[in-house]
Scaffold this motif. Structure first.
Motif, PDB file in Angstrom:
ATOM      1  N   LEU A   1       0.815  -1.225   0.000  1.00  0.00           N
ATOM      2  CA  LEU A   1       0.000   0.000   0.000  1.00  0.00           C
ATOM      3  C   LEU A   1       0.844   1.269   0.000  1.00  0.00           C
ATOM      4  O   LEU A   1       0.307   2.358   0.191  1.00  0.00           O
ATOM      5  N   LEU A   2       2.169   1.121  -0.193  1.00  0.00           N
ATOM      6  CA  LEU A   2       3.044   2.287   0.002  1.00  0.00           C
ATOM      7  C   LEU A   2       4.103   2.430  -1.073  1.00  0.00           C
ATOM      8  O   LEU A   2       4.608   1.433  -1.586  1.00  0.00           O
ATOM      9  N   PRO A   3       4.483   3.667  -1.380  1.00  0.00           N
ATOM     10  CA  PRO A   3       5.647   3.844  -2.246  1.00  0.00           C
ATOM     11  C   PRO A   3       6.917   3.475  -1.473  1.00  0.00           C
ATOM     12  O   PRO A   3       6.972   3.650  -0.253  1.00  0.00           O
TER      13      PRO A   3
ATOM     14  N   GLU B   1       5.273   0.390   6.059  1.00  0.00           N
ATOM     15  CA  GLU B   1       4.342   0.033   7.128  1.00  0.00           C
ATOM     16  C   GLU B   1       2.885   0.160   6.641  1.00  0.00           C
ATOM     17  O   GLU B   1       2.393   1.277   6.445  1.00  0.00           O
ATOM     18  N   PRO B   2       2.183  -0.972   6.469  1.00  0.00           N
ATOM     19  CA  PRO B   2       0.836  -0.932   5.876  1.00  0.00           C
ATOM     20  C   PRO B   2      -0.177  -0.089   6.652  1.00  0.00           C
ATOM     21  O   PRO B   2      -1.097   0.471   6.046  1.00  0.00           O
ATOM     22  N   THR B   3      -0.016   0.018   7.988  1.00  0.00           N
ATOM     23  CA  THR B   3      -1.022   0.768   8.758  1.00  0.00           C
ATOM     24  C   THR B   3      -0.931   2.277   8.503  1.00  0.00           C
ATOM     25  O   THR B   3      -1.780   3.035   8.963  1.00  0.00           O
ATOM     26  N   LEU B   4       0.083   2.709   7.746  1.00  0.00           N
ATOM     27  CA  LEU B   4       0.158   4.132   7.387  1.00  0.00           C
ATOM     28  C   LEU B   4      -0.876   4.494   6.315  1.00  0.00           C
ATOM     29  O   LEU B   4      -1.201   5.667   6.131  1.00  0.00           O
ATOM     30  N   HIS B   5      -1.384   3.490   5.599  1.00  0.00           N
ATOM     31  CA  HIS B   5      -2.373   3.800   4.553  1.00  0.00           C
ATOM     32  C   HIS B   5      -3.731   4.082   5.202  1.00  0.00           C
ATOM     33  O   HIS B   5      -4.245   3.279   5.989  1.00  0.00           O
ATOM     34  N   SER B   6      -4.312   5.219   4.852  1.00  0.00           N
ATOM     35  CA  SER B   6      -5.535   5.663   5.532  1.00  0.00           C
ATOM     36  C   SER B   6      -6.779   4.857   5.143  1.00  0.00           C
ATOM     37  O   SER B   6      -7.813   4.978   5.789  1.00  0.00           O
ATOM     38  N   SER B   7      -6.686   4.024   4.097  1.00  0.00           N
ATOM     39  CA  SER B   7      -7.850   3.203   3.716  1.00  0.00           C
ATOM     40  C   SER B   7      -7.625   1.731   4.030  1.00  0.00           C
ATOM     41  O   SER B   7      -8.273   0.863   3.429  1.00  0.00           O
TER      42      SER B   7
ATOM     43  N   TYR C   1      17.968  -3.898   9.809  1.00  0.00           N
ATOM     44  CA  TYR C   1      17.930  -5.193   9.127  1.00  0.00           C
ATOM     45  C   TYR C   1      16.914  -5.242   7.984  1.00  0.00           C
ATOM     46  O   TYR C   1      16.749  -6.284   7.346  1.00  0.00           O
ATOM     47  N   CYS C   2      16.223  -4.132   7.715  1.00  0.00           N
ATOM     48  CA  CYS C   2      15.112  -4.151   6.753  1.00  0.00           C
ATOM     49  C   CYS C   2      15.551  -4.685   5.386  1.00  0.00           C
ATOM     50  O   CYS C   2      16.545  -4.242   4.829  1.00  0.00           O
ATOM     51  N   GLU C   3      14.758  -5.607   4.868  1.00  0.00           N
ATOM     52  CA  GLU C   3      15.075  -6.205   3.561  1.00  0.00           C
ATOM     53  C   GLU C   3      14.650  -5.307   2.401  1.00  0.00           C
ATOM     54  O   GLU C   3      14.974  -5.584   1.248  1.00  0.00           O
ATOM     55  N   CYS C   4      13.886  -4.246   2.711  1.00  0.00           N
ATOM     56  CA  CYS C   4      13.434  -3.330   1.647  1.00  0.00           C
ATOM     57  C   CYS C   4      14.375  -2.139   1.511  1.00  0.00           C
ATOM     58  O   CYS C   4      14.115  -1.249   0.698  1.00  0.00           O
ATOM     59  N   GLY C   5      15.391  -2.064   2.322  1.00  0.00           N
ATOM     60  CA  GLY C   5      16.339  -0.946   2.227  1.00  0.00           C
ATOM     61  C   GLY C   5      16.061   0.138   3.259  1.00  0.00           C
ATOM     62  O   GLY C   5      15.188   0.004   4.122  1.00  0.00           O
ATOM     63  N   ILE C   6      16.816   1.216   3.136  1.00  0.00           N
ATOM     64  CA  ILE C   6      16.716   2.349   4.070  1.00  0.00           C
ATOM     65  C   ILE C   6      15.361   3.040   3.913  1.00  0.00           C
ATOM     66  O   ILE C   6      14.867   3.194   2.790  1.00  0.00           O
ATOM     67  N   THR C   7      14.760   3.466   5.023  1.00  0.00           N
ATOM     68  CA  THR C   7      13.516   4.238   4.962  1.00  0.00           C
ATOM     69  C   THR C   7      13.833   5.646   4.472  1.00  0.00           C
ATOM     70  O   THR C   7      14.596   6.373   5.111  1.00  0.00           O
ATOM     71  N   THR C   8      13.244   6.028   3.346  1.00  0.00           N
ATOM     72  CA  THR C   8      13.492   7.376   2.808  1.00  0.00           C
ATOM     73  C   THR C   8      12.398   8.343   3.236  1.00  0.00           C
ATOM     74  O   THR C   8      12.581   9.548   3.201  1.00  0.00           O
ATOM     75  N   ASN C   9      11.239   7.810   3.627  1.00  0.00           N
ATOM     76  CA  ASN C   9      10.165   8.643   4.165  1.00  0.00           C
ATOM     77  C   ASN C   9       9.794   8.111   5.548  1.00  0.00           C
ATOM     78  O   ASN C   9       8.945   7.233   5.684  1.00  0.00           O
ATOM     79  N   LEU C  10      10.483   8.648   6.572  1.00  0.00           N
ATOM     80  CA  LEU C  10      10.238   8.226   7.959  1.00  0.00           C
ATOM     81  C   LEU C  10       9.070   9.048   8.479  1.00  0.00           C
ATOM     82  O   LEU C  10       9.205  10.251   8.715  1.00  0.00           O
ATOM     83  N   THR C  11       7.912   8.413   8.653  1.00  0.00           N
ATOM     84  CA  THR C  11       6.711   9.194   8.939  1.00  0.00           C
ATOM     85  C   THR C  11       5.739   8.419   9.825  1.00  0.00           C
ATOM     86  O   THR C  11       5.789   7.182   9.864  1.00  0.00           O
ATOM     87  N   ILE C  12       4.863   9.166  10.511  1.00  0.00           N
ATOM     88  CA  ILE C  12       3.740   8.525  11.206  1.00  0.00           C
ATOM     89  C   ILE C  12       2.423   9.034  10.619  1.00  0.00           C
ATOM     90  O   ILE C  12       1.359   8.774  11.157  1.00  0.00           O
ATOM     91  N   GLU C  13       2.512   9.753   9.502  1.00  0.00           N
ATOM     92  CA  GLU C  13       1.307  10.323   8.907  1.00  0.00           C
ATOM     93  C   GLU C  13       0.539   9.262   8.115  1.00  0.00           C
ATOM     94  O   GLU C  13       1.092   8.615   7.223  1.00  0.00           O
ATOM     95  N   ARG C  14      -0.753   9.112   8.449  1.00  0.00           N
ATOM     96  CA  ARG C  14      -1.600   8.185   7.684  1.00  0.00           C
ATOM     97  C   ARG C  14      -2.233   8.943   6.519  1.00  0.00           C
ATOM     98  O   ARG C  14      -2.803  10.003   6.712  1.00  0.00           O
ATOM     99  N   LYS C  15      -2.103   8.405   5.329  1.00  0.00           N
ATOM    100  CA  LYS C  15      -2.780   9.010   4.181  1.00  0.00           C
ATOM    101  C   LYS C  15      -2.900   7.977   3.062  1.00  0.00           C
ATOM    102  O   LYS C  15      -2.389   6.853   3.185  1.00  0.00           O
ATOM    103  N   GLU C  16      -3.552   8.386   1.987  1.00  0.00           N
ATOM    104  CA  GLU C  16      -3.782   7.454   0.879  1.00  0.00           C
ATOM    105  C   GLU C  16      -2.551   7.452  -0.030  1.00  0.00           C
ATOM    106  O   GLU C  16      -2.562   8.070  -1.087  1.00  0.00           O
TER     107      GLU C  16
END
Ligand code: SF4
Length: 252
Positions: A23-25, A85-91, A35-50
């Motif tokens: 659900l996320l770019p 993080e899937p729970t960041l998606h507002s829908s 240890y993340c297998e997807c690489g470094i977090t480039t958008n470190l956020t707690i904002e929920r949106k679509e």
């Protein structure tokens, strides 16, 4: 990197055949785990949106449901995972409800870092249709949290633990708590004793010990050997997640 809504089905180490929902770019998360297998977090956020249009996700799912790939080999489960993080998606709740109606035979699974349940009112309600939630907890001290998970500044160890406790209190399905062990950080006796206390407070249905399976976000991250992981799993009352032969992931 182009965004993909659904991928697989893949053979998951824990879940068997699983269709993944992203659900996320790349790469949007409330943590930046070393240890993340997807690489470094480039958008470190707690904002929920679509982050990805809800309709686009639903159209991809409808297309998959009508395909011969699904009819010939339906997956055991449908899993929210992917590039952050899937729970960041507002829908999330709306999409979960859509999936339950479209795929009534499949288990619905959420892989989450579990940090946001205490920070966003209404999120617990949105995850109520999941069959299994797999949250993570890698640290029992603020130092280990900073060293392993490198959270968004508004996430503290206390808010994290409060979030997981609140999930356990309100969610009626299965909770499998994942703990990633990093050599030299959270594998000391002191850290493990403290982790065991925190696990008791959360009281998950299962505890699963994870270790490096692919290239980590941060160079130099190491997992302890399997014999030590098994020892840790016994101490924490859990099991080590088994490794699988490498399979290719088909993004659709
Ligand atoms: S929580 Fe998951 S997606 Fe986010 S940085 Fe950690 S391992 Fe990667």
């Amino acid at each position: 990197m182009a965004q993909k809504c659904i991928f697989g089905p893949i053979i998951s180490r824990r879940l068997g055949s699983s269709l993944g929902i992203n659900l996320l770019p790349h790469k949007t998360c409330s943590l930046n785990c070393i240890y993340c297998e997807c690489g470094i977090t480039t958008n470190l956020t707690i904002e929920r949106k679509e982050y990805i249009p809800t309709l686009e996700v639903m159209e991809s799912l409808k297309k998959y449901a009508a395909s011969s790939r699904f009819r010939n080999a339906p997956p055991y489960c449908i899993t929210f995972a992917g590039w952050g993080e899937p729970t960041l998606h507002s829908s999330l709740g709306e999409i979960a409800h859509f999936i339950k109606k479209l795929f009534p035979e499949q288990k619905l699974v959420l892989i989450t870092n579990g940090t946001l349940f205490a920070l966003h009112e209404g999120l617990l309600e949105e995850v109520k249709e999941m069959d299994i939630i797999i949250p993570s907890l890698d640290a029992a001290s603020p130092q280990a949290l900073q060293m392993i998970d490198r959270p968004h500044p508004q996430i503290t160890l206390n808010s994290y633990l409060e979030s997981l406790a609140s999930l356990r209190k309100h969610f009626l399905g299965e909770i499998w708590l994942e703990i990633f062990i990093v050599e030299g950080i959270n594998d000391s006796e002191k850290e493990l004793v403290s982790l065991k206390e925190k696990i008791a407070l959360i009281s998950p249905h299962r505890v699963q010990i994870n270790a490096l399976d692919r290239k980590p976000a941060q160079e130099g991250v190491k997992s302890p050997p399997l014999t030590r992981l098994e020892e840790i799993a016994r101490f924490l009352g859990g099991e080590v997640i088994p490794s699988l032969p490498r399979v290719s992931t088909v993004m659709v």
